[in-house]
Scaffold this active site. Structure first.
Site, PDB file in Angstrom:
ATOM      1  N   CYS A  56       0.530  -1.203  -0.059  1.00  0.00           N
ATOM      2  CA  CYS A  56       0.219   0.596   0.369  1.00  0.00           C
ATOM      3  C   CYS A  56       1.090   1.212  -0.072  1.00  0.00           C
ATOM      4  O   CYS A  56       1.640   1.741   1.098  1.00  0.00           O
ATOM      5  CB  CYS A  56      -1.209   0.074   1.084  1.00  0.00           C
ATOM      6  SG  CYS A  56      -2.006   1.195   1.836  1.00  0.00           S
TER       7      CYS A  56
ATOM      8  N   CYS B 147      -0.230   4.697   2.222  1.00  0.00           N
ATOM      9  CA  CYS B 147      -0.453   3.548   4.181  1.00  0.00           C
ATOM     10  C   CYS B 147       0.060   2.798   4.055  1.00  0.00           C
ATOM     11  O   CYS B 147       0.833   2.373   4.350  1.00  0.00           O
ATOM     12  CB  CYS B 147      -1.401   4.917   5.084  1.00  0.00           C
ATOM     13  SG  CYS B 147      -3.253   4.442   3.925  1.00  0.00           S
ATOM     14  N   SER B 148      -0.789   2.172   4.765  1.00  0.00           N
ATOM     15  CA  SER B 148      -0.460   0.465   5.039  1.00  0.00           C
ATOM     16  C   SER B 148      -2.235  -0.152   4.454  1.00  0.00           C
ATOM     17  O   SER B 148      -2.347  -0.664   5.970  1.00  0.00           O
ATOM     18  CB  SER B 148      -0.119   0.224   6.368  1.00  0.00           C
ATOM     19  OG  SER B 148       1.262   1.323   6.162  1.00  0.00           O
ATOM     20  N   CYS B 149      -2.939  -0.112   3.904  1.00  0.00           N
ATOM     21  CA  CYS B 149      -4.247  -0.809   3.728  1.00  0.00           C
ATOM     22  C   CYS B 149      -3.741  -1.711   3.634  1.00  0.00           C
ATOM     23  O   CYS B 149      -2.643  -2.472   2.671  1.00  0.00           O
ATOM     24  CB  CYS B 149      -4.922  -0.270   2.292  1.00  0.00           C
ATOM     25  SG  CYS B 149      -5.354   0.909   2.304  1.00  0.00           S
TER      26      CYS B 149
END
Lengths: 227, 132
Positions: A121, A124-126
Site C-alpha cells: 500500500c 499508507c498501509s492498507c
C-alpha cells in the site's frame, strides 16, 4: 492534535510535590492520550471497554495470518472454491466466515510460473486484516512502500526469495476500497495433502507475496513434535 | 517461530545464496517475524478505538485512510524516516484529529483529561491501581 501537549501542565488543586516518593511515575505521552480518549468515549457511552478489549484480542490472537492460510489451503485443495475465490474473493472469503470491516473488497491474485504477485500500500498501509491480522512493521515502513514498486526484485532478494528466471513480477497497490491477497503456488511434493496439512505451508509473507509458500521440509517444528 | 531473533532490519533470514551486494545502498527494510505487531498496549487500544468508532458509523474507513495517509505524508515531510515504528504515533494523531473534527470530543476536554490522568498517576502510591 498529535503535537506535543507537554506545555499544558496546569496542576490539579490539592496536589503537593511534598510527597513525591509516594506516587506512580506517569507513563509516556501517548499512553496518557489514549487513556484520555478512551475514558471520555466510555463516559459518553460511545465505546464499551469490553468491546475494545474484544477487538484487541481478536486481532492479536484470533485472526493472525491463519484465516488467510485456511483460505489458501482450501483453494489449493478445492478447485470449485479456487474458481470462486479468483472470481469473487470478497464473497468466497465471507463464505468462510471472515467478514471485512467497512465494505472493502478483496481480490485474490494467483501466482503462476509466469507471474509472481506482490502486495503493497503505497499511500499508507492498507492491509487485508480480515485474513492476515495486523500488518507487520516492515509492511508499514516507507522503504517497503516505496521499494516494492521501484525495486520489487531487490525487496524479494532481501526476503531471500528467488524466482525462476523470466518470472514477471506484478505489484498490487492496495486502497481503502480494495485489498489484495496473494494465492501462492502450491509447493511441490504435496500431492494428496488435505487442506489442514497444506495450511502449514502458508505463511503471512507468502500471502503478501514477498516469500514463497514453504516447502514440506521447511515446516517449522513446533514444541511437542512435528505438527 | 523459533527463528534467529537477530535477523532483523534488512538481513535476509534464509538466503545463503543471495549476494549481499544486492542490498547495499538500499534503505533498511525493517523486518519482523510472525510475532506481536503491537509494541505496547496503548497501540492496541488506539487501534481498537478507531475500529470501534468506525464500526459505529462515526466515520468511514475511506475517511480514516484519507486522514491517515495525509498524516504520514505530513510526518515524512517533517523528517520522520517512517520505518513503521512510528505507525501508531500517526494512528493516534489521526484518531484525535478525526474525533475532534467530527465533534465527537473537544480538544480542550482531551487535554484536560490527559492532565487529570497524569495527576492521578502522581497522586497514586506506587503499586496501586491508578483511577481518576
Amino acid at each position: 492534535m498529535g503535537q506535543d501537549h507537554s506545555n499544558d501542565n496546569a496542576h490539579e488543586p490539592g496536589h503537593s510535590h511534598a510527597h513525591h516518593h509516594d506516587h506512580t511515575e506517569p507513563p509516556a505521552d501517548p499512553v496518557l492520550r489514549v487513556k484520555a480518549l478512551e475514558s471520555l468515549l466510555v463516559e459518553k457511552g460511545l465505546v464499551d471497554p469490553a468491546a475494545i478489549d474484544a477487538i484487541v484480542e481478536t486481532y492479536e490472537t484470533k485472526v493472525g495470518p491463519r484465516n488467510g492460510a485456511k483460505v489458501v489451503a482450501r483453494a489449493w485443495s478445492d478447485p470449485a472454491f479456487k474458481k470462486h475465490l479468483l472470481e469473487d474473493a470478497t464473497a468466497a472469503i465471507s463464505s468462510m466466515g471472515y467478514i471485512g470491516r467497512q465494505g472493502e473488497h478483496m481480490k485474490v491474485v494467483e501466482n503462476t510460473h509466469e507471474r509472481h504477485n506482490m502486495v503493497v500500500c503505497t499511500l499508507c498501509s492498507c492491509y487485508p486484516w480480515t485474513v492476515l491480522g495486523l500488518p507487520p512493521v516492515w509492511y508499514k515502513s516507507a522503504p517497503y512502500r516505496a521499494r516494492a514498486v521501484s525495486d520489487p526484485k531487490g525487496v524479494l532478494a532481501e526476503f531471500g526469495t528467488e524466482l525462476p528466471k523470466g518470472t514477471k513480477i506484478k505489484v498490487w497497490d492496495s486502497t481503502s476500497e480494495m485489498r489484495f491477497l496473494v494465492l501462492p503456488l502450491r509447493p511441490k511434493g504435496t500431492a494428496g495433502w488435505n487442506a489442514e496439512r497444506l495450511e502449514q505451508l502458508v505463511t503471512r509473507n507468502s500471502m503478501i507475496g514477498v516469500e514463497l509458500a514453504l516447502r514440506p521440509d521447511q515446516i517449522p517444528v513446533k514444541s511437542g513434535g512435528k505438527a | 517461530m523459533d527463528k534467529d531473533p537477530g535477523s532483523v532490519l534488512g538481513q535476509p533470514t534464509k538466503s545463503e545464496e543471495v549476494p549481499l551486494t544486492l542490498c547495499k545502498g538500499l534503505p533498511d527494510l525493517p523486518r519482523d517475524e510472525d510475532g506481536p505487531v503491537f509494541a505496547e498496549p496503548w497501540q492496541a487500544q488506539a487501534f481498537a478505538l478507531a475500529v470501534r468508532l468506525c464500526d459505529q458509523g462515526h466515520f468511514t474507513w475511506a475517511e480514516w485512510v484519507e486522514n491517515f495517509s495525509a498524516e504520514i505524508k505530513r510526518a515524512q515531510a517533517a523528517g520522520d524516516p517512517d520505518l513503521g515504528n512510528t505507525y501508531y504515533d500517526h494512528w493516534l494523531a489521526v484518531l484525535e484529529k478525526i474525533i475532534t473534527d467530527k465533534g465527537i470530543l473537544q480538544t480542550p476536554d482531551l487535554l484536560s483529561r490527559k492532565e487529570q490522568w497524569r495527576q492521578a498517576y502522581l497522586s497514586t502510591p506506587h503499586g496501586k491501581a491508578v483511577e481518576l
